[in-house]
Design an enzyme around this catalytic site. Structure first.
Site, PDB file in Angstrom:
ATOM      1  N   GLU A   1      16.128  17.674  20.239  1.00  0.00           N
ATOM      2  CA  GLU A   1      14.682  18.356  21.032  1.00  0.00           C
ATOM      3  C   GLU A   1      14.474  17.860  21.712  1.00  0.00           C
ATOM      4  O   GLU A   1      13.524  17.561  22.390  1.00  0.00           O
ATOM      5  CB  GLU A   1      13.771  19.398  20.079  1.00  0.00           C
ATOM      6  CG  GLU A   1      14.156  20.526  19.819  1.00  0.00           C
ATOM      7  CD  GLU A   1      14.857  21.237  20.631  1.00  0.00           C
ATOM      8  OE1 GLU A   1      13.912  21.390  21.537  1.00  0.00           O
ATOM      9  OE2 GLU A   1      15.304  22.506  19.927  1.00  0.00           O
TER      10      GLU A   1
ATOM     11  N   GLY B   1      21.493  25.038  15.166  1.00  0.00           N
ATOM     12  CA  GLY B   1      20.877  25.983  14.263  1.00  0.00           C
ATOM     13  C   GLY B   1      21.508  26.808  14.129  1.00  0.00           C
ATOM     14  O   GLY B   1      21.280  28.015  14.839  1.00  0.00           O
TER      15      GLY B   1
ATOM     16  N   GLY C   1      24.690  15.875  25.966  1.00  0.00           N
ATOM     17  CA  GLY C   1      23.207  16.398  24.916  1.00  0.00           C
ATOM     18  C   GLY C   1      22.250  16.361  25.907  1.00  0.00           C
ATOM     19  O   GLY C   1      22.168  17.622  26.281  1.00  0.00           O
ATOM     20  N   SER C   2      21.415  14.635  25.852  1.00  0.00           N
ATOM     21  CA  SER C   2      21.172  14.719  26.645  1.00  0.00           C
ATOM     22  C   SER C   2      20.834  15.007  28.448  1.00  0.00           C
ATOM     23  O   SER C   2      19.842  15.513  28.764  1.00  0.00           O
ATOM     24  CB  SER C   2      20.304  13.041  27.287  1.00  0.00           C
ATOM     25  OG  SER C   2      19.913  13.113  25.411  1.00  0.00           O
TER      26      SER C   2
ATOM     27  N   GLN D   1      -4.182  -2.194   1.694  1.00  0.00           N
ATOM     28  CA  GLN D   1      -4.445  -1.230   2.229  1.00  0.00           C
ATOM     29  C   GLN D   1      -4.097  -1.771   4.280  1.00  0.00           C
ATOM     30  O   GLN D   1      -3.611  -0.485   4.688  1.00  0.00           O
ATOM     31  CB  GLN D   1      -5.779  -1.949   2.374  1.00  0.00           C
ATOM     32  CG  GLN D   1      -6.858  -1.617   1.643  1.00  0.00           C
ATOM     33  CD  GLN D   1      -8.183  -2.584   1.164  1.00  0.00           C
ATOM     34  OE1 GLN D   1      -8.309  -3.202   2.490  1.00  0.00           O
ATOM     35  NE2 GLN D   1      -8.761  -2.641   0.326  1.00  0.00           N
ATOM     36  N   TYR D   2      -3.871  -3.078   4.472  1.00  0.00           N
ATOM     37  CA  TYR D   2      -2.671  -3.206   5.726  1.00  0.00           C
ATOM     38  C   TYR D   2      -1.947  -2.283   5.529  1.00  0.00           C
ATOM     39  O   TYR D   2      -1.855  -1.401   7.877  1.00  0.00           O
ATOM     40  CB  TYR D   2      -3.439  -4.326   5.519  1.00  0.00           C
ATOM     41  CG  TYR D   2      -2.665  -4.922   7.458  1.00  0.00           C
ATOM     42  CD1 TYR D   2      -3.196  -5.481   8.393  1.00  0.00           C
ATOM     43  CD2 TYR D   2      -1.230  -5.937   7.224  1.00  0.00           C
ATOM     44  CE1 TYR D   2      -2.886  -5.549   9.316  1.00  0.00           C
ATOM     45  CE2 TYR D   2      -1.080  -5.800   8.749  1.00  0.00           C
ATOM     46  CZ  TYR D   2      -1.844  -6.197   9.906  1.00  0.00           C
ATOM     47  OH  TYR D   2      -0.466  -6.118  11.144  1.00  0.00           O
ATOM     48  N   ARG D   3      -1.112  -1.840   4.767  1.00  0.00           N
ATOM     49  CA  ARG D   3       0.202  -1.553   4.704  1.00  0.00           C
ATOM     50  C   ARG D   3       0.109   0.156   4.756  1.00  0.00           C
ATOM     51  O   ARG D   3       0.422   0.728   5.835  1.00  0.00           O
ATOM     52  CB  ARG D   3       1.082  -1.894   3.885  1.00  0.00           C
ATOM     53  CG  ARG D   3       1.737  -3.076   3.771  1.00  0.00           C
ATOM     54  CD  ARG D   3       1.851  -3.772   2.051  1.00  0.00           C
ATOM     55  NE  ARG D   3       3.379  -2.246   2.477  1.00  0.00           N
ATOM     56  CZ  ARG D   3       4.031  -2.185   1.381  1.00  0.00           C
ATOM     57  NH1 ARG D   3       3.156  -3.391  -0.071  1.00  0.00           N
ATOM     58  NH2 ARG D   3       5.212  -2.430   1.082  1.00  0.00           N
TER      59      ARG D   3
ATOM     60  N   GLY E   1       9.318   1.217  -7.370  1.00  0.00           N
ATOM     61  CA  GLY E   1      10.406   1.940  -7.707  1.00  0.00           C
ATOM     62  C   GLY E   1      10.332   3.452  -7.739  1.00  0.00           C
ATOM     63  O   GLY E   1      11.281   4.711  -7.414  1.00  0.00           O
TER      64      GLY E   1
ATOM     65  N   ARG F   1      -2.165   2.937  -9.116  1.00  0.00           N
ATOM     66  CA  ARG F   1      -1.904   2.449  -9.730  1.00  0.00           C
ATOM     67  C   ARG F   1      -1.920   1.326 -10.071  1.00  0.00           C
ATOM     68  O   ARG F   1      -2.764   0.882  -9.435  1.00  0.00           O
ATOM     69  CB  ARG F   1       0.106   2.393  -9.021  1.00  0.00           C
ATOM     70  CG  ARG F   1       0.896   1.195  -9.262  1.00  0.00           C
ATOM     71  CD  ARG F   1       1.943   2.133 -10.019  1.00  0.00           C
ATOM     72  NE  ARG F   1       2.975   0.341 -10.053  1.00  0.00           N
ATOM     73  CZ  ARG F   1       3.705   1.198 -11.382  1.00  0.00           C
ATOM     74  NH1 ARG F   1       3.618   1.223 -12.524  1.00  0.00           N
ATOM     75  NH2 ARG F   1       4.725   0.109 -11.171  1.00  0.00           N
TER      76      ARG F   1
END
Length: 695
Positions: free
Chosen positions: A453, A198, A164-165, A354-356, A430, A333
Site C-alpha cells: 500500500e 491478496g 509497483g510504485s 526504561q530508556y529502551r 531468550g 523479570r
C-alpha cells in the site's frame, strides 16, 4: 472528571506479580483506556474478541501450520464472519463516516488476533468496495453487496511484476472492441503480469484491475479500473484466457493467498469498466466530463488512502501489543540487585531498560490518539466529497494535504511498530524469541506493512515534495492546517534554544512543538536550497530531487509526521476534562515521546544553528530520563490501558496474570512432542564399534 461506564471492560487480576506495580498507580486504568479510545470503539472490539474466543474455529494453533492449511483456515474464518453477526443490520443505515468507523473498529480487533484474517477482509471487502464507490457508478453498486455477502470473492490487482510504485508504467491493456461492445484485456509479457494480489492466489472470483484503456483508434487514455471475472464462483476454476496462480510461500502472512495473473485476449463486457471519471460509448468514443481525467482519477484514487489509514491503525495496535509485552515482562523479570546475595530487582527498575522500552509505550499511546484524529479528518473529507454536488472539487482541494499527511504518517508509524517489536524481542531476552511469546510472528506479519500500500521511502518522497512546494509557493495552501506555522517562517528560522527556553519553558506543551516548527522550517529551507543549487549547476531536476533525499527530504517527511502526531495529541488532551492523576500521566507520556523524538534530530538542531553548546542536548536527555523514571511506577497500568485481552495478545510471557514462570512451565511441558523421542533418532545416533570376539 465526568462519570463514565467502564463495566463492559473485563477486570484484570487483582493479585499476582504484576499487582506490585498496579497498586502504585493513582488512576483507574479502565478510565485511562477510555481516554485513548472512544467507548463505542472499545465496545465493538470487546464484542469481536469475545465472539472469536468462544468459537473453536478461532482457537490459536499450538505450532506453525503448513502454508496451505493457513490459507484454508483464514478463508474459513472469513466465511464465518457473517455468521458471527459482527455488523448489526442497523449499521447499514448509518452515515458513510459512522459506518466506515464501525468497520474499522472490527478490523482493528481482528488484526490484533490475526493479521492474515484482517488483511483478507480489508482487501476483499473494504478496499474493493472503496474502489467501486470511488471509480464506479450506480450500475456497479451490486458488486458491493455481492462482496459483502461473499457471493463473490474479490481482490485489487494493481501491482505488476516489474512495476509497483510507478503506476504510470503499468502495461496491462484493455482495448475496446465496438463490434461486440467488449474490452479485450491483455498482459503483454510476464513482467506486466499482475502480482502480489491478496486473495488472488487460490480464491478470488473477481479482480478490480487497473489497465490502460485503449479505444479502437489506438489512443491510450491512461489507467482505468475494470471488474474482471477470474474464476467460476461455483468451482473456483479459472476462465479461459486467464492464467492465475499463487506466488508461493512468504516470510509471513501465509494465510493470505497472494497471486499472479496473466490475461490473453480475455473479453469482458463494456459495463465492467468503472466509468466515473471517463466513459466509452457503445460506439467506442471516449468521453469525460473532466477537463483533466488524469487528475480526476487521482482524486478518486485518494479514496484508496483508506487502506493506508487501516495500515496505520493496525500498526498502532501492533505498537501497543509490542509495548505491552515488553513492559509486563520487565515488571516480573528479575535480574541482579545492589547486594550480591540480596533480593534481585525487576528489570523495569533499570534506567537503560526504561530508556529502551518506555519511549515505545509512550509512542503507542500518542499514536493511538493521533491516528484516530487523522482518520476522522480523512473520513470527514471523503464524506463531504460524497455529499457535495462538486464532490471531486472538494476532494481535490484537500487531497494534496491529506495525501501528504498519510504519506508521511504511514512510514513513520509502521517503522515505529517495526522497531518496537525488535526492541521488545531483545528486551525480553531468550524468552522473547519463543514462538509462544508472539513477537516473532508479530515481526514477520508486520514487516510487509512497510512496503505494501505504498513503499515507505517512496511515500515519504511524495510527502516531502508537497512540503517543498508549499515552501516555495506564493500562497500557502493548508486547508487542514498541518503547516499553518509556515506563516511565521522568518521568525521561526531566527529562533534559537537559548531564546526559546526563556519564552517557552520545557515543561510547557509548546516547547517541543516549537522545536519541531523550527526543525521543519530549517529542513524545508535547507532541502529547497540544496535542490536549487543543483539546478543552478546544470543538474536535471529529476536527479536534483533524488540527490536531496539524504540531504534533508527524508528527515523532513518523518519530522512532519512526528509533529502532526504530537500536535494532535496535545490538541486532544487539552480538550479533556480529567482529574490531575490522568493529566499527569498523559503529560508524562507526551514528554517521554517528544524528548525521545527530539533526540533523534539532535544533529540537525546543532548543524542548523538552533543550538550551540551542550545545554540543549543535555536538557532534552535529562527530561527524557526523568520522565522515564516517573513513568516507571505506572507503566504497567498504562500498558493495561492499551492491551488487548490475553486471547488476542496471545503471548505466554505477557499474560495479564503476570505468572511468567508458571505460564512458561506450562508451555514447555505441554507443547506437542516435548517429551517424545524423535522418529529420526536412529539416523543421528553414533554407531558404537563392535568388540572383537575373544573366541
Amino acid at each position: 472528571m465526568a462519570s463514565v461506564d467502564t463495566s463492559f471492560i473485563p477486570d484484570l487480576p487483582v493479585s499476582g506479580p504484576l499487582s506490585v506495580y498496579r497498586k502504585r498507580a493513582n488512576f483507574d486504568w479502565k478510565r485511562l483506556r477510555l481516554i485513548f479510545e472512544k467507548e463505542q470503539a472499545l465496545r465493538v472490539k470487546y464484542n469481536v474478541w469475545r465472539r472469536l474466543e468462544n468459537d473453536p474455529l478461532f482457537a490459536h494453533a499450538s505450532r506453525t501450520l503448513p502454508m496451505d492449511e493457513q490459507k484454508r483456515l483464514a478463508a474459513m474464518q472469513v466465511n464465518k464472519m457473517k455468521e458471527l453477526n459482527l455488523v448489526p443490520k442497523e449499521i447499514e443505515s448509518l452515515s458513510f463516516s459512522a459506518k466506515t468507523k464501525y468497520l474499522m473498529h472490527i478490523n482493528e480487533a481482528l488484526a490484533s488476533y490475526s493479521s492474515s484474517l484482517s488483511v483478507k477482509i480489508a482487501l476483499g471487502v473494504g478496499l474493493f468496495n472503496n474502489a467501486i464507490r470511488a471509480m464506479g457508478t450506480e450500475k456497479h453498486t451490486k458488486y458491493i453487496d455481492a462482496a459483502w455477502n461473499r457471493e463473490i470473492i474479490t481482490c485489487l490487482a494493481v501491482t505488476e511484476v516489474s512495476h509497483g510504485s510507478n503506476t504510470k508504467r503499468i502495461r496491462t491493456t484493455a482495448t475496446y472492441d465496438p463490434s461486440t461492445q467488449e474490452f479485450v484485456v491483455n498482459t503483454p509479457d510476464f513482467e506486466a503480469a499482475k502480482c502480489w494480489v491478496g486473495n488472488l492466489g487460490k480464491m478470488a472470483t473477481v479482480a478490480m484491475t487497473f489497465a490502460n484503456l485503449i479505444t479502437a483508434d489506438g489512443e491510450n487514455h491512461g489507467l482505468h479500473g475494470f471488474l474482471i471475472p477470474i474464476r467460476d464462483p461455483k468451482t473456483l476454476l479459472p476462465y479461459p484466457g486467464v492464467l492465475v496462480g499463487d506466488i508461493g510461500e512468504k516470510s509471513g502472512l501465509n494465510g493470505i493467498d497472494n497471486g499472479f495473473v496473466i490475461f490473453t485476449n480475455y473479453r469482458i463486457p463494456r459495463d465492467n469498466h468503472l466509468n466515473r471519471t471517463g466513459n466509452v460509448s457503445p460506439e467506442g468514443v471516449y468521453e469525460s466530463v473532466f477537463a483533466e481525467p488524469g487528475k480526476a482519477l487521482g482524486a478518486a484514487l485518494e479514496s484508496f488512502s483508506a487502506g493506508r489509514i487501516g495500515i496505520m491503525q493496525e500498526s498502532a495496535n501492533t505498537l501497543c501489543s509490542a509495548a505491552v509485552i515488553a513492559v509486563r515482562y520487565a515488571a516480573v523479570r528479575k535480574q541482579f540487585g545492589p547486594e550480591r546475595q540480596g533480593e534481585e530487582m525487576a528489570i523495569i527498575e533499570y534506567q537503560l531498560h526504561q530508556y529502551r522500552i518506555f519511549p515505545y509505550l509512550a509512542a503507542a499511546c500518542v499514536q493511538k490518539i493521533a491516528v484516530e484524529e487523522l482518520t476522522l479528518t480523512y473520513l470527514e473529507i471523503i464524506a463531504r466529497s460524497q455529499a457535495d454536488s462538486n464532490g471531486f472539487d472538494v476532494l481535490t482541494q484537500n487531497a494534496a494535504e491529506i495525501h501528504a499527511l498519510i504519506s508521511a504518517s504511514k512510514p513513520h508509524i509502521t517503522w515505529s511498530a517495526r522497531d518496537a517489536i525488535q526492541e521488545a524481542r531483545e528486551a525480553c531476552g531468550g524468552h522473547g524469541y519463543l514462538r509462544a511469546a508472539k513477537l516473532g510472528q508479530m515481526r514477520t506479519d508486520h514487516d510487509p506493512l512497510c512496503t505494501y500500500e505504498g513503499d515507505n521511502n517512496v511515500l515519504g518522497q511524495q510527502a516531502s515534495n508537497w512540503l517543498l512546494r508549499q515552501w516555495s509557493a506564493k500562497k500557502l495552501e493548508t486547508p487542514i492546517g498541518s503547516i499553518k506555522f509556515l506563516e511565521q517562517r522568518e521568525k521561526l528560522l531566527k529562533l534559537q534554544y537559548a531564546q526559546l527556553v526563556q519564552q517557552t519553558p520545557m515543561d510547557s506543551w509548546e516547547f517541543a512543538l516549537t522545536c519541531y516548527e523550527w526543525l521543519l522550517c530549517h529542513l524545508m529551507a535547507h532541502t529547497s536550497g540544496h535542490i536549487e543549487a543543483q539546478l543552478a549547476a546544470g543538474v536535471h531536476r529529476f536527479e536534483a530531487r533524488n540527490n536531496a533525499q539524504v540531504a534533508g527530504a527524508k528527515e523532513l517527511s518523518l519530522a512532519y509526521a512526528e509533529y502532526f502526531a504530537l500536535s494532535r495529541f496535545v490538541g486532544h488532551v487539552r480538550q479533556l476534562n480529567v482529574d490531575q492523576s490522568y493529566a499527569r500521566v498523559l503529560r508524562l507520556l507526551y514528554d517521554v515521546y517528544a524528548m525521545w523524538l527530539l533526540e533523534k534530530h539532535m544533529r540537525t538542531f546543532y548543524v542548523g544553528g538552533f543550538a550551540v553548546g551542550a545545554q540543549f542536548s543535555q536538557a532534552v536527555q535529562q527530561r527524557l530520563l526523568q520522565s522515564c523514571a516517573q513513568l516507571k511506577d505506572v507503566a504497567v497500568s498504562v500498558a493495561d490501558a492499551i492491551a488487548p485481552p490475553d486471547f488476542a495478545l496471545n503471548s505466554v510471557i505477557a499474560k495479564a496474570d503476570g505468572l511468567l514462570y508458571e505460564n512458561l512451565q506450562n508451555e514447555f511441558m505441554t507443547n506437542e512432542g516435548a517429551f517424545q523421542r524423535p522418529y529420526w533418532w536412529r539416523e543421528v545416533i553414533i554407531p558404537q564399534p563392535q568388540e572383537k570376539s575373544k573366541l
